[in-house]
Scaffold this active site. Structure first.
Site, PDB file in Angstrom:
ATOM      1  N   CYS A   1       0.811  -1.214   0.000  1.00 18.86           N
ATOM      2  CA  CYS A   1       0.000   0.000   0.000  1.00 18.86           C
ATOM      3  C   CYS A   1       0.846   1.267   0.000  1.00 18.86           C
ATOM      4  O   CYS A   1       1.930   1.292   0.583  1.00 18.86           O
ATOM      5  CB  CYS A   1      -0.875   0.055   1.234  1.00 18.86           C
ATOM      6  SG  CYS A   1      -1.874  -1.386   1.505  1.00 18.86           S
TER       7      CYS A   1
ATOM      8  N   ASN B   1      -1.955   2.140   5.813  1.00 14.47           N
ATOM      9  CA  ASN B   1      -1.020   1.069   5.408  1.00 14.47           C
ATOM     10  C   ASN B   1      -0.738   0.231   6.633  1.00 14.47           C
ATOM     11  O   ASN B   1      -0.550   0.794   7.709  1.00 14.47           O
ATOM     12  CB  ASN B   1       0.344   1.634   4.993  1.00 14.47           C
ATOM     13  CG  ASN B   1       0.303   2.319   3.664  1.00 14.47           C
ATOM     14  OD1 ASN B   1      -0.741   2.381   3.036  1.00 14.47           O
ATOM     15  ND2 ASN B   1       1.436   2.845   3.260  1.00 14.47           N
TER      16      ASN B   1
ATOM     17  N   LYS C   1      14.767 -13.775 -10.291  1.00 14.45           N
ATOM     18  CA  LYS C   1      14.463 -12.708 -11.254  1.00 14.45           C
ATOM     19  C   LYS C   1      13.537 -13.247 -12.336  1.00 14.45           C
ATOM     20  O   LYS C   1      12.569 -12.608 -12.708  1.00 14.45           O
ATOM     21  CB  LYS C   1      15.735 -12.157 -11.918  1.00 14.45           C
ATOM     22  CG  LYS C   1      16.621 -11.243 -11.118  1.00 14.45           C
ATOM     23  CD  LYS C   1      16.077  -9.866 -10.848  1.00 14.45           C
ATOM     24  CE  LYS C   1      15.225  -9.851  -9.608  1.00 14.45           C
ATOM     25  NZ  LYS C   1      15.846  -9.728  -8.323  1.00 14.45           N
TER      26      LYS C   1
ATOM     27  N   LYS D   1       6.721  -3.847  -4.035  1.00 17.32           N
ATOM     28  CA  LYS D   1       8.121  -3.454  -3.940  1.00 17.32           C
ATOM     29  C   LYS D   1       8.606  -3.524  -2.505  1.00 17.32           C
ATOM     30  O   LYS D   1       9.717  -3.949  -2.229  1.00 17.32           O
ATOM     31  CB  LYS D   1       8.283  -2.031  -4.489  1.00 17.32           C
ATOM     32  CG  LYS D   1       9.716  -1.510  -4.469  1.00 17.32           C
ATOM     33  CD  LYS D   1      10.596  -2.314  -5.396  1.00 17.32           C
ATOM     34  CE  LYS D   1      12.047  -1.922  -5.333  1.00 17.32           C
ATOM     35  NZ  LYS D   1      12.917  -2.946  -5.937  1.00 17.32           N
TER      36      LYS D   1
HETATM   37  O1  M6R Z   1      13.414  -4.136   0.519  1.00 12.46           O
HETATM   38  P1  M6R Z   1      14.016  -5.469   0.835  1.00 12.46           P
HETATM   39  O2  M6R Z   1      15.372  -5.623   0.273  1.00 12.46           O
HETATM   40  O3  M6R Z   1      13.987  -5.775   2.298  1.00 12.46           O
HETATM   41  O4  M6R Z   1      13.066  -6.507   0.129  1.00 12.46           O
HETATM   42  C1  M6R Z   1      13.254  -7.878   0.259  1.00 12.46           C
HETATM   43  C2  M6R Z   1      12.471  -8.632  -0.785  1.00 12.46           C
HETATM   44  O5  M6R Z   1      11.103  -8.394  -0.648  1.00 12.46           O
HETATM   45  C3  M6R Z   1      12.906  -8.259  -2.209  1.00 12.46           C
HETATM   46  O6  M6R Z   1      14.269  -8.460  -2.401  1.00 12.46           O
HETATM   47  C4  M6R Z   1      12.120  -9.074  -3.236  1.00 12.46           C
HETATM   48  O7  M6R Z   1      12.489 -10.417  -3.194  1.00 12.46           O
HETATM   49  C5  M6R Z   1      12.335  -8.477  -4.626  1.00 12.46           C
HETATM   50  N1  M6R Z   1      11.106  -8.475  -5.354  1.00 12.46           N
HETATM   51  C6  M6R Z   1      13.371  -9.172  -5.413  1.00 12.46           C
HETATM   52  O8  M6R Z   1      13.471  -8.765  -6.726  1.00 12.46           O
END
Ligand code: M6R
Length: 612
Positions: free
Chosen positions: A2, A100, A489, A607
Site C-alpha cells: 500500500c 497502510n 528474477k 516493492k
Molecule cells: O526491501 P528489501 O530488500 O527488504 O526486500 C526484500 C524482498 O522483498 C525483495 O528483495 C524481493 O524479493 C524483490 N522483489 C526481489 O526482486
C-alpha cells in the site's frame, strides 16, 4: 505494498495527490482511492484497479479541494474491490482514513463496535479503526486528534494512517507505527507520503515521522506529538534525491534503466569508502562497532528475497576473510523459531527498502535479546536504518522496478567492504590480498559496464528460450547465490517456473528434471570451483539438457560444451558475483518483455513488503 499520499496547502489538491499515487504505483497495489475536503463537504472516490481507472472514474466529478488524502491498496483484509478500497469512512461519514499496515486486533475491536451498533460496509481492518476512532470521539466528546491518540493506545499491529475530518477542514491528522511516513515541508503547504517519491518535485525539506508519533498538519503548520501528547520537535532533513532518479529517462522500463545504472550505482556505493590507490577503506557507520565485530562470536545476516541472496554471498566472503562464523537467515523464519541469539552476536540486516516487515520484526527480537544490529539499507531514513545501531547505506538511489537489480549489486559491493574492513582490523587478511581485493573492487564498475554490452546478444538468447516451461539455475561457491538470484528474477517477471540450486546438489534430485526441453543456466565463471562445475555441465549434457553458460573471457572449455555462452570479464571470485548477475538480470528482463508482461509491476508482487 500500500501507498499513502496527502496534500494540504494553496494548490489544487487532487492533481498533486493523483500524481503522487502514480509515483507510488511501483510499490504494488490492486485498488486506489482519494478523499477530498472542500469546506465542510467530504468526497470520496475509489476504484478497484489501477490509478488510471480512478482517473477515468472521476472525470466530470467535483474535485475542488485544497486538502486531500489518497491511497493505493494491496489487499490483505478482504478482496480487492471498490468497497474495500481506501479511504474508509467512519460510521457518521465525517472522518475519512487511508491506512497502510495491519491492525492485528481488528476482530476484537470490530466485535466491540458491533455490540455498540456499528455497521460495516467493507471487510477491512481500516474501516474498523476509523469507526473505533469516531466512537471514542463521540463518547469522550473530544477532538479527532485526541481520539486518534486514545485509539492507537489500543491498537496492536503496524500502521500509518492519514485522516481528514469534515468538521475540521483545515487539518490533516497522521500517525505511524512500523510503516513509513515522510512529510514534505513547503511554503504554506505540506505533502505526506509513504516515501519521498511523490514529494521530491515540490520540496527537498522532509521530516521522517517516528513510531508512535502523531502529526497534526495544517497548510502552514506542522505539529508533532508523541502518543503521550508531548510536543516533539520535527527534525527537518534535506532530501538526497533528484526527480530524474524516479523517472524512466528514455528507457522502456524502470527495470532496464536500473540494470543500466549499475556501473554508476556500484561506483556510488564505493565512493568515499574505497581508496584503492591509498590502500585504505573507511566505513564511518561501523567505526564504533568495530571492536564488537572483531570479537563477534557469530554474525547473523537477516534478510528476505534478493537481499537474502546478497547475504549468502557475504556469508562465503566474511567466513573466508574474517574467520567468523556467519549464518544467513530468512528474517521471517528467524523471528518465529525462537533462535539462540544474544550478547556477542552481531546481526546484519540487509534490505533495499528498509521497510520489510519480516526483517524489521527479526531485528527487534534480536535487539531485545541483547544482540547488536547493523543495517545495510538503500533507503535513507527508513525504519530498518533507524532501528540499527550502526551500518552502511548502499547509495544505489531509488529503485522503482519491483525486481531488485541495482540495489543487489550495491549490497554486494557494500558487504564486500564490510568483510574486508573486519578482516583488515582483525588481521585475518594479508596486506597483499587486501590490496588486491581493493583493486578488484575499484575496477568492478567498469567490468559491469562491459557486461552490459552483452544486452543485444542476451535479447537473442531470450527469444530462443522464452517459451520454456521451467528453468534450472546452477552455480557453486560465490556463484551459488547468483544462481538463486537469477532464478528469482526470472520467476518474478516472466512467471516461468525456475529453480536455483548448488550445482553439485543437482545430482541429489533435480537432475531428474533434465531432458532436451529444460534450459539449465550455469553460472560458471573462472574460480576455485571451476573444474567441478565443468563436470556438472557434462552431467547435464549427457542427459540432453540445454546448457546456457555464463563464463569468463578466455575460457575455451565451457564454450565447447554449452549450447549458448555469455562471456563476462574476469574478476576475483569474491567480486565476480557483482558481474555474473548482470546477464541473468538482462535475461529475465528480456524474457518478461517478450512474453508481454509488465516487468516493472509484476502480478501479485509489492516493492516493499510491509506485512509479515
Ligand atoms: O526491501 P528489501 O530488500 O527488504 O526486500 C526484500 C524482498 O522483498 C525483495 O528483495 C524481493 O524479493 C524483490 N522483489 C526481489 O526482486
Amino acid at each position: 505494498m500500500c501507498g499513502i499520499v496527502a496534500y494540504i496547502g494553496h494548490r489544487e489538491a487532487y492533481p498533486v495527490v493523483l500524481k503522487g499515487l502514480k509515483r507510488l504505483e511501483y510499490r504494488g497495489y490492486d485498488s486506489t482511492g482519494v478523499a477530498l475536503l472542500n469546506g465542510g463537504s467530504l468526497k470520496v472516490y475509489k476504484k478497484k484497479g489501477k490509478v488510471a481507472e480512478l482517473e477515468d472514474f472521476v472525470l466530470g466529478k467535483d474535485l475542488k479541494s485544497h486538502i486531500s488524502i489518497g491511497h493505493t491498496r494491496w489487499a490483505t483484509h478482504g478482496e480487492p474491490n471498490d468497497r474495500n478500497a481506501h479511504p474508509q469512512l467512519s460510521g457518521d461519514g465525517k472522518l475519512a482514513m487511508v491506512h497502510n499496515g495491519i491492525i492485528e486486533n481488528y476482530a476484537q475491536l470490530k466485535q466491540e463496535l458491533l455490540n455498540k451498533g456499528h455497521q460495516f460496509t467493507s471487510d477491512t481492518d481500516t474501516e474498523v479503526l476509523i469507526h473505533f476512532i469516531q466512537e471514542i470521539k463521540s463518547s469522550n466528546q473530544c477532538s479527532t486528534e485526541e481520539a486518534v491518540r486514545i485509539a492507537l493506545k489500543r491498537v496492536v499491529g503496524a500502521y500509518v494512517i492519514l485522516i481528514v475530518d469534515e468538521d475540521d477542514p483545515d487539518t490533516l491528522i497522521a500517525a505511524r507505527k512500523g510503516s513509513p511516513l515522510v512529510i514534505g515541508v513547503g511554503k504554506g503547504e505540506h505533502f505526506l507520503a509513504s516515501d519521498a517519491s511523490p514529494i521530491v518535485e515540490y520540496t527537498k525539506e522532509v521530516v521522517y515521522v517516528n513510531d508512535y508519533e502523531i502529526a497534526i498538519v495544517k497548510a502552514d503548520e506542522l505539529i508533532l506529538k508523541n502518543i503521550s501528547n508531548e510536543i516533539q520537535t520535527p527534525y527537518i532533513q534535506k532530501l538526497d534525491m533528484e526527480l530524474a532518479a524516479i523517472e524512466k529517462g528514455g528507457y522502456a522500463h524502470f527495470m532496464l534503466k536500473e540494470i543500466f545504472e549499475q556501473p554508476q550505482t556500484i561506483f556510488d556505493s564505493l565512493r568515499g569508502r574505497l581508496d584503492a590507490k591509498g590502500g585504505k577503506l573507511t566505513l564511518g557507520g561501523l567505526r564504533e562497532h568495530m571492536d564488537l565485530l572483531k570479537e563477534a562470536n557469530r554474525i547473523i545476516i537477516v534478510a528476505c528475497g534478493t537481499s537474502w541472496h546478497a547475504g549468502l554471498v557475504a556469508e562465503y566472503m566474511i567466513e573466508e576473510l574474517c574467520r567468523i562464523p556467519v549464518e544467513v537467515e530468512y528474517a521471517s523464519e528467524f523471528r518465529y523459531r525462537n533462535p539462540v541469539v544474544g550478547k556477542g552476536d552481531v546481526i546484519i540486516a540487509v534490505s533495499q527498502s528498509g521497510e520489510t516487515a519480516d526483517t524489521l520484526v527479526a531485528m527487534e527480537s534480536a535487539k531485545e535479546k541483547g544482540a547488536i544490529i547493523l543495517g545495510v539499507c538503500n533507503v535513507v531514513g527508513s525504519s530498518i536504518a533507524r532501528l540499527s545501531n550502526g551500518g552502511v547505506y548502499t547509495h544505489a538511489g531509488p529503485e522503482i522496478g519491483v525486481a531488485s537489480t541495482k540495489a543487489f549489486t550495491a549490497q554486494l559491493a557494500v558487504l564486500s567492504l564490510i568483510g574486508l574492513k573486519i578482516a583488515q582490523e582483525k588481521g585475518t587478511i594479508t596486506a597483499q590480498r587486501f590490496q588486491h581485493l581493493l583493486d578488484e573492487l575499484e575496477s568492478v564498475s567498469e567490468k559491469v559496464a562491459t557486461a552490459l554490452q552483452l544486452n543485444a546478444q542476451i535479447k537473442k538468447i531470450a527469444e530462443k528460450y522464452k517459451d520454456a516451461r521451467d528453468f534450472l539455475y546452477l552455480g557453486r561457491g560465490y556463484n551459488f547465490p547468483i544462481a538463486l538470484e537469477g532464478a528469482l528474477k526470472l520467476k518474478e517477471i516472466s512467471y516461468i517456473h525456475a529453480e536455483g540450486y548448488p550445482a553439485a546438489e543437482m545430482k541429489h534430485g533435480p537432475i531428474a528434471l533434465v531432458d532436451e526441453q529444460l534450459p539449465v543456466v550455469f553460472v560458471a565463471t573462472k574460480d576455485s570451483y571451476y573444474e567441478k562445475i565443468v563436470s556438472n555441465i557434462q552431467e547435464i549434457k549427457a542427459r540432453k539438457g540445454k546448457v546456457l553458460a555464463v563464463t569468463t573471457e578466455g575460457d575455451q572449455v565451457i564454450p565447447a560444451m554449452a549450447d549458448d555462452v555469455i562471456v563476462v570479464p574476469e574478476a576475483d571470485e569474491l567480486v565476480a558475483p557483482i558481474i555474473s548477475v548482470i546477464p541473468l538480470q538482462l535475461l529475465a528482463y528480456h524474457i518478461g518483455v517478450l512474453k508481454g508482461y509488465d516487468v516493472d509491476k509484476p502480478r501479485n508482487l509489492a516493492k516493499s513488503v510491509t506485512v509479515e
